[in-house]
Design a protein around this motif. Sequence first.
Motif, PDB file in Angstrom:
ATOM      1  N   PRO A  33      45.150  32.293  44.378  1.00 24.21           N
ATOM      2  CA  PRO A  33      44.955  33.542  43.624  1.00 24.21           C
ATOM      3  C   PRO A  33      43.639  33.570  42.846  1.00 24.21           C
ATOM      4  O   PRO A  33      42.998  34.619  42.756  1.00 24.21           O
ATOM      5  CB  PRO A  33      46.165  33.585  42.687  1.00 24.21           C
ATOM      6  CG  PRO A  33      47.217  32.800  43.400  1.00 24.21           C
ATOM      7  CD  PRO A  33      46.479  31.707  44.132  1.00 24.21           C
ATOM      8  N   SER A  34      43.233  32.433  42.284  1.00 23.25           N
ATOM      9  CA  SER A  34      41.980  32.410  41.521  1.00 23.25           C
ATOM     10  C   SER A  34      40.780  32.649  42.437  1.00 23.25           C
ATOM     11  O   SER A  34      39.798  33.285  42.036  1.00 23.25           O
ATOM     12  CB  SER A  34      41.825  31.074  40.794  1.00 23.25           C
ATOM     13  OG  SER A  34      41.812  29.996  41.719  1.00 23.25           O
ATOM     14  N   SER A  37      40.656  36.385  43.152  1.00 23.77           N
ATOM     15  CA  SER A  37      40.155  37.107  41.993  1.00 23.77           C
ATOM     16  C   SER A  37      38.630  36.992  41.919  1.00 23.77           C
ATOM     17  O   SER A  37      37.933  37.985  41.685  1.00 23.77           O
ATOM     18  CB  SER A  37      40.802  36.561  40.718  1.00 23.77           C
ATOM     19  OG  SER A  37      40.295  37.221  39.583  1.00 23.77           O
ATOM     20  N   ARG A  40      37.069  39.135  44.636  1.00 22.81           N
ATOM     21  CA  ARG A  40      37.063  40.563  44.290  1.00 22.81           C
ATOM     22  C   ARG A  40      35.924  40.874  43.324  1.00 22.81           C
ATOM     23  O   ARG A  40      35.210  41.873  43.470  1.00 22.81           O
ATOM     24  CB  ARG A  40      38.392  40.969  43.652  1.00 22.81           C
ATOM     25  CG  ARG A  40      39.572  40.965  44.597  1.00 22.81           C
ATOM     26  CD  ARG A  40      40.850  41.426  43.899  1.00 22.81           C
ATOM     27  NE  ARG A  40      42.014  41.030  44.657  1.00 22.81           N
ATOM     28  CZ  ARG A  40      42.843  40.032  44.335  1.00 22.81           C
ATOM     29  NH1 ARG A  40      42.658  39.347  43.210  1.00 22.81           N
ATOM     30  NH2 ARG A  40      43.854  39.745  45.111  1.00 22.81           N
ATOM     31  N   ASP A  41      35.770  40.021  42.315  1.00 22.84           N
ATOM     32  CA  ASP A  41      34.702  40.227  41.334  1.00 22.84           C
ATOM     33  C   ASP A  41      33.333  40.172  42.000  1.00 22.84           C
ATOM     34  O   ASP A  41      32.438  40.960  41.686  1.00 22.84           O
ATOM     35  CB  ASP A  41      34.782  39.170  40.225  1.00 22.84           C
ATOM     36  CG  ASP A  41      35.985  39.345  39.318  1.00 22.84           C
ATOM     37  OD1 ASP A  41      36.606  40.435  39.359  1.00 22.84           O
ATOM     38  OD2 ASP A  41      36.317  38.392  38.581  1.00 22.84           O
ATOM     39  N   GLU A  74      42.474  41.870  52.445  1.00 25.30           N
ATOM     40  CA  GLU A  74      41.555  42.463  51.473  1.00 25.30           C
ATOM     41  C   GLU A  74      40.133  42.358  52.007  1.00 25.30           C
ATOM     42  O   GLU A  74      39.707  41.293  52.461  1.00 25.30           O
ATOM     43  CB  GLU A  74      41.662  41.762  50.123  1.00 25.30           C
ATOM     44  CG  GLU A  74      42.913  42.144  49.370  1.00 25.30           C
ATOM     45  CD  GLU A  74      42.903  41.624  47.946  1.00 25.30           C
ATOM     46  OE1 GLU A  74      42.295  42.282  47.069  1.00 25.30           O
ATOM     47  OE2 GLU A  74      43.512  40.563  47.722  1.00 25.30           O
TER      48      GLU A  74
END
Length: 201
Positions: A33-34, A37, A40-41, A74
């Motif tokens: 998950p990290s 994240s 995405r950033d 994604e």
Amino acid sequence: MSPMHLVRSRRAAISAALVAFAVVTAPAAAAEPSEMSAARDYCSSVGGEVQQRQAMWNTNADESSWVDLGRSLEVCRFKADDEAGSRIYVDLLTLWSESPSLAAAAYLAKIPMSGESPPGNPATFYCAELSGSSQFGIGAAGGGWVDPDDPDDPVVALCVFPDGSAIDGWGIAYYSGGTVRGADLAGLFRTDISQMPPIFG
């Protein structure tokens, strides 16, 4: 040697290299998950838009007849500011990771498209030449990666490789001929492109 024999020979060599490469690379689905994240950033920081795309079959029919295949991905979507508003999509981890992926290697290799593509979608044929897949079955029902909220491209044909990486099929097809769609990803991949293995070379 005939042009089709050359295509088959090139396809066999690429397939062998892809199998060897896929064994040592982690599929996008295994990301922490990290990592997602951070990916995405990073997409947003370089001018992209994060989208969740869903695999759907039967997209040539009315939307009410589409079949959800239960897999999502994604992606980072880049849209050019020009009049045409061209676009390219790449999975988040291919863009963000410092490790190479098959999708990034395929984009950067710029392998010329074969002049003998069969009837149908030339980007689908090009993806298959690189040992990727963008087809949803063998009939005319169609399929793709869907985001109903994207007014420009509700259904996108991603070229998916054995390591789980994916990139816009039309994006790599055009780029092989020197045309950039959306954005030039060569300057956006975090992996050191000078160290990219010559998988498609």
